[in-house]
Design a protein around this motif. Structure first.
Motif, short mmCIF file in Angstrom:
data_model
loop_
_atom_site.label_atom_id
_atom_site.label_comp_id
_atom_site.label_asym_id
_atom_site.label_seq_id
_atom_site.Cartn_x
_atom_site.Cartn_y
_atom_site.Cartn_z
N THR A 1 0.96 -0.94 -0.02
CA THR A 1 0.49 0.31 -0.26
C THR A 1 1.03 1.32 0.41
O THR A 1 0.58 2.58 -0.27
N GLY A 2 2.21 1.41 0.29
CA GLY A 2 2.93 2.07 0.29
C GLY A 2 3.01 2.87 1.54
O GLY A 2 3.35 4.35 1.88
N ARG A 3 1.86 2.59 3.06
CA ARG A 3 1.73 3.16 3.72
C ARG A 3 3.38 2.46 4.96
O ARG A 3 3.15 3.66 5.83
N LEU A 4 3.22 1.79 4.73
CA LEU A 4 4.49 1.33 5.44
C LEU A 4 5.43 0.69 5.35
O LEU A 4 6.02 0.39 4.06
N LEU A 5 6.72 0.98 6.00
CA LEU A 5 8.00 0.91 5.45
C LEU A 5 8.69 -0.54 6.87
O LEU A 5 8.34 -0.05 7.60
N ALA A 6 8.96 -1.46 6.03
CA ALA A 6 9.88 -2.45 7.21
C ALA A 6 11.57 -2.59 6.78
O ALA A 6 12.11 -2.92 6.12
N GLY B 1 8.45 1.79 -12.55
CA GLY B 1 7.65 2.71 -13.76
C GLY B 1 7.86 3.38 -14.08
O GLY B 1 7.75 4.44 -14.94
N ALA B 2 8.55 4.12 -13.61
CA ALA B 2 9.86 5.04 -13.85
C ALA B 2 10.80 4.81 -14.84
O ALA B 2 11.89 6.14 -14.95
N GLY B 3 11.14 3.97 -14.32
CA GLY B 3 12.81 2.86 -15.22
C GLY B 3 13.79 3.71 -14.02
O GLY B 3 14.58 3.96 -15.00
N LEU B 4 13.62 3.76 -12.61
CA LEU B 4 15.03 4.40 -12.31
C LEU B 4 15.55 2.83 -11.15
O LEU B 4 14.55 2.08 -10.69
N VAL B 5 16.53 2.73 -11.31
CA VAL B 5 17.83 1.81 -10.72
C VAL B 5 17.89 3.00 -9.17
O VAL B 5 19.34 3.57 -9.51
N ALA B 6 17.80 2.34 -8.34
CA ALA B 6 18.92 2.43 -6.93
C ALA B 6 19.66 2.08 -6.70
O ALA B 6 19.60 0.52 -6.61
N SER B 7 21.30 1.99 -5.50
CA SER B 7 21.91 1.48 -6.04
C SER B 7 22.20 2.24 -4.90
O SER B 7 23.25 3.41 -4.45
N GLY B 8 23.02 1.61 -4.10
CA GLY B 8 23.79 1.30 -2.85
C GLY B 8 24.91 1.52 -2.87
O GLY B 8 25.00 1.46 -4.22
N GLN C 1 6.82 1.70 -5.40
CA GLN C 1 6.29 1.70 -6.17
C GLN C 1 4.97 2.26 -6.29
O GLN C 1 3.68 2.48 -5.22
N GLY C 2 4.80 3.17 -6.91
CA GLY C 2 3.57 4.56 -7.48
C GLY C 2 2.66 3.35 -8.29
O GLY C 2 3.27 2.24 -9.24
N GLY C 3 1.50 4.03 -9.36
CA GLY C 3 -0.21 3.29 -9.32
C GLY C 3 0.97 3.91 -10.88
O GLY C 3 1.78 4.44 -11.23
N ASP C 4 -0.37 3.01 -12.24
CA ASP C 4 0.78 3.96 -13.24
C ASP C 4 -0.24 4.99 -13.12
O ASP C 4 0.60 5.79 -14.34
N GLY C 5 -0.36 5.45 -12.56
CA GLY C 5 -1.15 7.48 -12.74
C GLY C 5 -0.30 8.15 -11.38
O GLY C 5 -0.50 9.59 -12.30
N ASP C 6 0.67 7.31 -10.72
CA ASP C 6 1.40 7.99 -10.34
C ASP C 6 3.08 8.28 -10.53
O ASP C 6 3.71 7.13 -9.34
N LEU C 7 3.60 8.05 -11.42
CA LEU C 7 4.52 8.16 -11.80
C LEU C 7 5.62 9.89 -11.68
O LEU C 7 6.23 9.18 -12.06
N ASP C 8 5.23 10.78 -11.29
CA ASP C 8 5.78 11.98 -11.15
C ASP C 8 6.75 12.93 -9.62
O ASP C 8 7.36 13.45 -9.56
N GLY D 1 8.12 10.03 -6.27
CA GLY D 1 8.18 8.68 -5.23
C GLY D 1 8.92 9.18 -4.83
O GLY D 1 9.30 10.68 -3.74
N ALA D 2 9.77 7.66 -3.21
CA ALA D 2 10.05 7.75 -2.61
C ALA D 2 11.04 6.85 -2.92
O ALA D 2 10.62 5.92 -2.58
N LEU D 3 12.67 7.01 -1.89
CA LEU D 3 13.72 6.65 -1.74
C LEU D 3 14.09 6.07 0.10
O LEU D 3 14.01 7.14 -0.16
N VAL D 4 13.97 4.55 -0.24
CA VAL D 4 14.45 4.73 1.70
C VAL D 4 16.06 3.95 1.33
O VAL D 4 16.37 2.70 0.65
#
Length: 414
Positions: free
Chosen positions: A85-90, A315-322, A375-382, A384-387
């Motif tokens: 749901t995108g509301r919680l982070l573990a 959806g955005a085609g972005l790769v995050a990396s440590g 991960q956003g939905g198809d209509g929410d690609l502008d 984002g949030a990265l942890v």
């Protein structure tokens, strides 16, 4: 298995020269953009004129959660995951705790300024290598984890206790866990060189097994709901299985990495892999038996001994990396060099030995050990949030927003 032994199975070598060459450019960019908190690499490769990386996104630090470990103790974060749901982070790691955070609280500026803490915490009996939220009807209420004792356990978040556990890897470390969409299947990858697939609705029932030539370090079901499973292992190879016929072997394989494959992520019909050779790679597979074709290799981050984290915002085609340089990197699938690099500074713990470096690595200094996108939905690609989580136990959340000047850029072909 000590990390030094794991990487020795992949014929260790020195970090790639591209990472070293990138450091001077990175330093100059950090100085120039320190006030804004944004680093956009310039052309640093021979093919940059043909395909120059552009940052179409604006990144901002939204929250920092400092480590709560005592001096001399390690609280390295090995896995982070947003619930469906995108509301919680573990988060999970070697502190033997699953910490759960409210994403809204982390994104709230006043709460972030005061140091937002976890909304809930579950103590577990072993060090954790993988934490995954269960999708489907139980989304946001059940979290699964794989641990160093070879056990897969699901925890009821509201009750703060285990719902069930599976101990089917003969006590060998479980490196990775994943659920198929709707939680119709689950898979765990282990040091015993197997990936077990089973029904989480009946966890004590039998399972199907996929075998690899080395420790299975990463697994992911096709998030679109297709019948395929990607598996990466310490034998430097990633493969794709049809879960309807695991016993028949892989239907596609990805050879090319110089060291252990540590992460696999689906990008539509393609697959992104990450390895301890300091590269991420994009592969194209035709959907039938055969060797996948390498489309592009991404370099700039440092990864030679550590699980540095890799995540894909599909959806955005972005790769995050440590990175072992203690930076967060973001790549656009269209370009082989990063579009954004951010220092992950913070209090550093004493050097972690190769025996106790539970998310990989050893030797002085810290590194970014886990990353994940919401991960956003198809209509929410502008937006984002990265942890990102660090080997020092710190947690940082970034927001990213598509720059308005690039909104009319048109469709993107990865």
């Amino acid at each position: 298995m000590p990390c030094a032994e794991l990487w020795s199975m992949s014929n260790p070598s020195s970090p790639s020269s591209s990472s070293a060459q990138y450091q001077e450019t990175l330093h100059q960019q950090e100085v120039a953009n320190e006030d804004a908190g944004i680093v956009v690499p310039g052309a640093a490769s021979d093919d940059a004129e043909l395909s120059p990386p552009r940052c179409e996104w604006e990144f901002r630090l939204a929250a920092t959660v400092p480590s709560t470990s005592l001096p001399g103790a390690s609280d390295a974060i090995g896995s982070v995951d947003f619930d469906p749901t995108g509301r919680l982070l573990a988060t999970g790691g070697i502190a033997r705790r699953i910490r759960m955070y409210s994403v809204a609280s982390l994104l709230d500026s006043s709460a972030a300024a005061s140091g937002a803490g976890p909304a809930a915490c579950i103590c577990v009996p072993a060090k954790l290598s993988s934490v995954r939220w269960r999708p489907g009807a139980l989304a946001g209420t059940v979290v699964g984890c794989g641990d160093y004792d070879g056990v897969v356990t699901e925890y009821d978040v509201e009750r703060g206790m285990a719902s069930w556990e599976r101990d089917e890897h003969a006590g060998r470390r479980v490196w990775a866990l994943d659920y198929a969409p709707g939680a119709t299947m689950a898979v765990s990858g282990s040091d015993d060189r197997t990936a077990h697939v089973w029904d989480p609705r009946a966890p004590s029932a039998g399972w199907a097994t996929a075998r690899a030539g080395g420790a299975v370090l990463c697994v992911e079901f096709d998030p679109s709901g297709g019948p395929h499973l990607a598996v990466g292992s310490a034998d430097r190879r990633a493969v794709v299985y049809d879960v309807r016929a695991l016993g028949r072997g892989a239907v596609a394989w990805m050879d090319g990495h110089g060291r252990a494959v540590t992460y696999v992520r689906w990008a539509g019909r393609r697959v992104v892999t990450s390895a301890a050779d300091g590269t991420h790679r994009l592969w194209e597979w035709g959907g039938h038996d055969g060797e996948a074709r390498e489309v592009r290799s991404y370099s700039g981050h440092a990864s030679a001994r550590s699980f540095v984290g890799m995540g894909l915002w599909r959806g955005a085609g972005l790769v995050a990396s440590g990175s072992e340089s203690n930076h967060v990197f973001v790549y656009d699938l269209r370009w082989d060099k990063p579009i954004w690099v951010q220092p992950f500074w913070g209090a550093q713990l004493p050097a972690i030995s190769t025996v106790d470096a539970d998310v990989g690595g050893g030797g002085g200094g810290g590194f970014v050990s886990a990353v994940a996108w919401r991960q956003g939905g198809d209509g929410d690609l502008d937006d984002g949030a990265l942890v990102a989580g660090g080997s020092d136990g710190a947690l940082k959340m970034f927001t990213c927003q598509r720059r308005k000047a690039e909104e009319a850029a048109g469709d993107v072909d990865y």
